[in-house]
Every structure is written in C-alpha cells, then in structure tokens.
Design a protein around this motif. Structure first.
Motif, PDB file in Angstrom:
ATOM      1  N   ALA A   9       0.945  -1.214   0.049  1.00 29.62           N
ATOM      2  CA  ALA A   9       0.063   0.208  -0.098  1.00 29.62           C
ATOM      3  C   ALA A   9       1.003   1.258   0.019  1.00 29.62           C
ATOM      4  CB  ALA A   9      -0.991  -0.021   1.159  1.00 29.62           C
ATOM      5  N   PRO A  10       0.204   2.410  -0.628  1.00 32.27           N
ATOM      6  CA  PRO A  10       1.149   3.501  -0.408  1.00 32.27           C
ATOM      7  C   PRO A  10       1.508   3.752   0.974  1.00 32.27           C
ATOM      8  CG  PRO A  10      -0.525   3.830  -1.825  1.00 32.27           C
ATOM      9  CD  PRO A  10      -0.918   2.630  -1.219  1.00 32.27           C
ATOM     10  N   GLY A  11       2.586   4.575   1.378  1.00 37.54           N
ATOM     11  CA  GLY A  11       3.018   4.917   2.510  1.00 37.54           C
ATOM     12  C   GLY A  11       4.595   5.015   2.777  1.00 37.54           C
ATOM     13  N   LEU A  12       5.062   5.245   3.910  1.00 39.95           N
ATOM     14  CA  LEU A  12       6.440   5.028   4.329  1.00 39.95           C
ATOM     15  C   LEU A  12       6.899   3.740   4.824  1.00 39.95           C
ATOM     16  CD1 LEU A  12       9.386   6.518   4.763  1.00 39.95           C
ATOM     17  CD2 LEU A  12       8.260   7.501   6.762  1.00 39.95           C
ATOM     18  N   SER A  81       0.755   8.425  -2.716  1.00 45.48           N
ATOM     19  CA  SER A  81       0.160   7.509  -3.776  1.00 45.48           C
ATOM     20  C   SER A  81       0.999   6.182  -4.078  1.00 45.48           C
ATOM     21  CB  SER A  81      -0.081   8.232  -5.103  1.00 45.48           C
ATOM     22  OG  SER A  81       1.047   8.758  -5.779  1.00 45.48           O
ATOM     23  N   LYS A  82       2.323   6.053  -3.585  1.00 47.32           N
ATOM     24  CA  LYS A  82       3.251   4.854  -3.864  1.00 47.32           C
ATOM     25  C   LYS A  82       3.885   4.573  -2.473  1.00 47.32           C
ATOM     26  CE  LYS A  82       4.647   7.391  -8.095  1.00 47.32           C
ATOM     27  NZ  LYS A  82       5.712   8.018  -8.650  1.00 47.32           N
ATOM     28  N   ILE A 111      -0.278   9.722   6.688  1.00 53.77           N
ATOM     29  CA  ILE A 111       0.042   8.686   5.738  1.00 53.77           C
ATOM     30  C   ILE A 111       0.831   7.578   6.765  1.00 53.77           C
ATOM     31  CG2 ILE A 111       2.488   8.145   4.240  1.00 53.77           C
ATOM     32  CD1 ILE A 111       2.507  11.140   3.383  1.00 53.77           C
ATOM     33  N   PRO A 112       0.258   6.268   6.216  1.00 56.18           N
ATOM     34  CA  PRO A 112       0.811   5.046   7.129  1.00 56.18           C
ATOM     35  C   PRO A 112       2.230   4.941   7.023  1.00 56.18           C
ATOM     36  CG  PRO A 112      -1.099   4.467   5.286  1.00 56.18           C
ATOM     37  CD  PRO A 112      -0.328   5.959   5.035  1.00 56.18           C
ATOM     38  N   VAL A 113       2.690   4.644   8.134  1.00 55.94           N
ATOM     39  CA  VAL A 113       4.199   4.402   8.588  1.00 55.94           C
ATOM     40  C   VAL A 113       4.326   2.758   9.075  1.00 55.94           C
ATOM     41  CG1 VAL A 113       6.096   4.910   9.582  1.00 55.94           C
ATOM     42  CG2 VAL A 113       4.454   6.615   8.897  1.00 55.94           C
ATOM     43  N   THR A 114       5.167   2.172   8.481  1.00 54.23           N
ATOM     44  CA  THR A 114       5.544   0.904   8.718  1.00 54.23           C
ATOM     45  C   THR A 114       7.027   0.674   9.035  1.00 54.23           C
ATOM     46  OG1 THR A 114       3.632   0.072   7.431  1.00 54.23           O
ATOM     47  CG2 THR A 114       5.390  -1.571   8.183  1.00 54.23           C
ATOM     48  N   ALA A 115       7.498  -0.065  10.023  1.00 59.56           N
ATOM     49  CA  ALA A 115       8.673  -0.131  10.510  1.00 59.56           C
ATOM     50  C   ALA A 115       8.898  -1.504  10.174  1.00 59.56           C
ATOM     51  CB  ALA A 115       9.096   0.227  11.673  1.00 59.56           C
ATOM     52  N   LEU A 116      10.162  -2.094   9.769  1.00 59.89           N
ATOM     53  CA  LEU A 116      10.965  -3.341   9.358  1.00 59.89           C
ATOM     54  C   LEU A 116      12.098  -3.461  10.312  1.00 59.89           C
ATOM     55  CD1 LEU A 116       8.875  -2.549   6.722  1.00 59.89           C
ATOM     56  CD2 LEU A 116      10.229  -4.282   5.785  1.00 59.89           C
TER      57      LEU A 116
END
Length: 281
Positions: A9-12, A81-82, A111-116
């Motif tokens: 999905a778009p986001g960081l 958007s990306k 904006i959604p933020v996901t941490a790996l």
C-alpha cells in the motif's frame, strides 16, 4: 507484495539494513525494497551496493542531514500514492540519523508508516560486551567539544545502567580520556567493525583501552559502552581512596573530589578532607 500476496500500500516503509555483513538483510526487508517505488537513503553509493547485492534496481532519492525541506516535501507527496522506503547507510533508520523529521511529517499528513526491524549496532555491541543488559541507555554520539563531552558524562554517571554511545575512530581516544576522568573505575567496552571480518569487542578500564588504542589506532565504525556503577561503591572508603589517589596524580584536589563525588554519590566535604589527608601522606 505483502504476506497475503497483495501489493504494498502507499506509505512510508522504514527498513533496517545490514550494519556490515550484507547477509544480515532480512527476507522481509529485501522483499519490501524490491516492491517499493522509491528508496530514500543517506548515501546513494552505499545503498546502491546493497541493492546490487540483492539484484534490485530502484530510483534512489538522497535524504540526509543536509536535505532541504523541499526534499522532505517531495517524499511526502510521493508517499500519498506510492510505497516509499527509508533506509540509512547501516542499521535501523532514525537512530542518530535525520529520518525522524520525515516520520513526523508523514504522520501529520496522515500517511501510514510501517517499520521493518533488523540489524542494530547498539544491541549487537551490548550482546558482545558482556556488560549488564537488563537496563541500558543509548545516548547517541558524545559531543565534539571537551567541556560538553565531560558535562554529558557527568550527567550520566549516576544513572545505574549500561551506557551506549556511537563513536568515530579519530575521536575514540578523547572519549576514553573523558570517561577515565569522570568514571575511572567503570568497565568499558569498545566494539568495532561489527559483523565484519575484523570484528572486535575489547573490554577493560577506560585507561587500559586508551593505552591500547593509542598504540593501535582503530579503524571502522565504533560502539562505545560503559558499565553501570558497581554496587556499594558509594559507601566504600577504600574504593573512594583508590579513585582519589589516581586522580590526584594529575588533577587538582578540587577537581579530583568533584569527579569522585559525581561517580560515587559521596559527600564532597568528606571527600575533600580525605583528599587533603592523602596529599599530606
């Protein structure tokens, strides 16, 4: 794609990268870097080598301490958007790097933020050091200027945790000398070239390590660790005497007393009286 096969999905996406050994990239991190549209990085050359190792080709946008607000705005706009990844040169982004501002702006923009998660130099060094790890404090880099460096160490000296700092090879000697002045009795560890062929984790007092690295100038990235104050050191007269005697060899009594009081929590007046006795002995 995500674990269920859907496109990202778009986001960081905050992606941890290896701190030395490229084999430490996680499966999830590699898959995410292959799927994002753009990768924001500190140094395109460093990230380019990682992507080449993974067989990935992606647009790289430089984002570092010198980036202007417009660079951050450009990334935020792309995230709407990306899927966009943020990486550092090594380890987990946002640990002593400029990524935190980008994360704040992304969250403020909805904006959604996901941490790996992945490789992390402070925790790797802590595991190698053998120092107490039930409580620890990561304090980033020690200041460049001598007074500020000493002030920070004096502020942290009473904290009963293992202290963890980032350090550079050219500054290691100055930092070890400062630790020797403020916390001479503490066990210290120097972890360098972590996960690489010449990985080293050397322990000892700050004075011992200073002597070693003066004779053998270090190279590579360094994590500097300082053990917590020993149990009972605050009320052990023999311990305080040993510290005072060592410091009085090179320092004025007032400065030696201040350092011992800071490191042990003992009363300054009593320590000063004892210092006068030791000087007269």
């Amino acid at each position: 794609m995500t674990q269920d096969g859907a496109p990202l999905a778009p986001g960081l996406y905050i992606v941890a990268t290896p701190i030395g050994n490229l084999g430490d990239i996680t499966i999830r991190a590699a898959a995410t870097l292959a799927q994002v549209e753009t990768i924001a990085c500190e140094d395109t050359r460093v990230t380019g080598k990682l992507l080449k190792h993974l067989g990935i080709a992606k647009p790289l946008w430089r984002y570092d301490d010198h980036s202007a607000p417009k660079d951050r705005e450009r990334l935020i706009e792309a995230m709407r958007s990306k899927p966009v990844a943020l990486v550092s040169d090594a380890g987990m982004p946002l640990v002593s790097d400029p990524g935190y501002r980008l994360v704040i702006d992304a969250k403020e923009a909805g904006i959604p933020v996901t941490a790996l998660p992945g490789a992390n130099a402070p925790l790797t060094a802590l595991a190698l050091s053998g120092l107490p790890n039930d409580r620890f404090l990561f304090a980033g880099f020690l200041p460049n200027k001598e007074k500020a460096r000493l002030d920070m160490l004096e502020e942290l000296a009473p904290v009963r945790t293992t202290l963890i700092f980032f350090e550079t090879a050219p500054r290691l000697g100055k930092s070890l000398a400062a630790i020797a002045a403020v916390m001479p009795e503490r066990e210290v560890a120097v972890a360098r070239e972590l996960t690489k062929f010449y990985e080293e984790c050397r322990s000892g007092t700050s004075a011992e390590l200073l002597a070693h690295y003066t004779a053998n100038p270090p190279k590579g990235e360094i994590v500097l660790l300082v053990g917590p104050p020993g149990e009972g050191s605050e009320t052990d007269p023999a311990h305080a005497d040993a510290m005072l005697q060592d410091l009085l060899k090179t320092e004025k009594a007032s400065k030696a007393v201040a350092q011992v009081a800071k490191a042990t929590g003992m009363d300054r007046k009593a320590l000063y009286a004892r210092a006068m006795e030791l000087k007269g002995a």
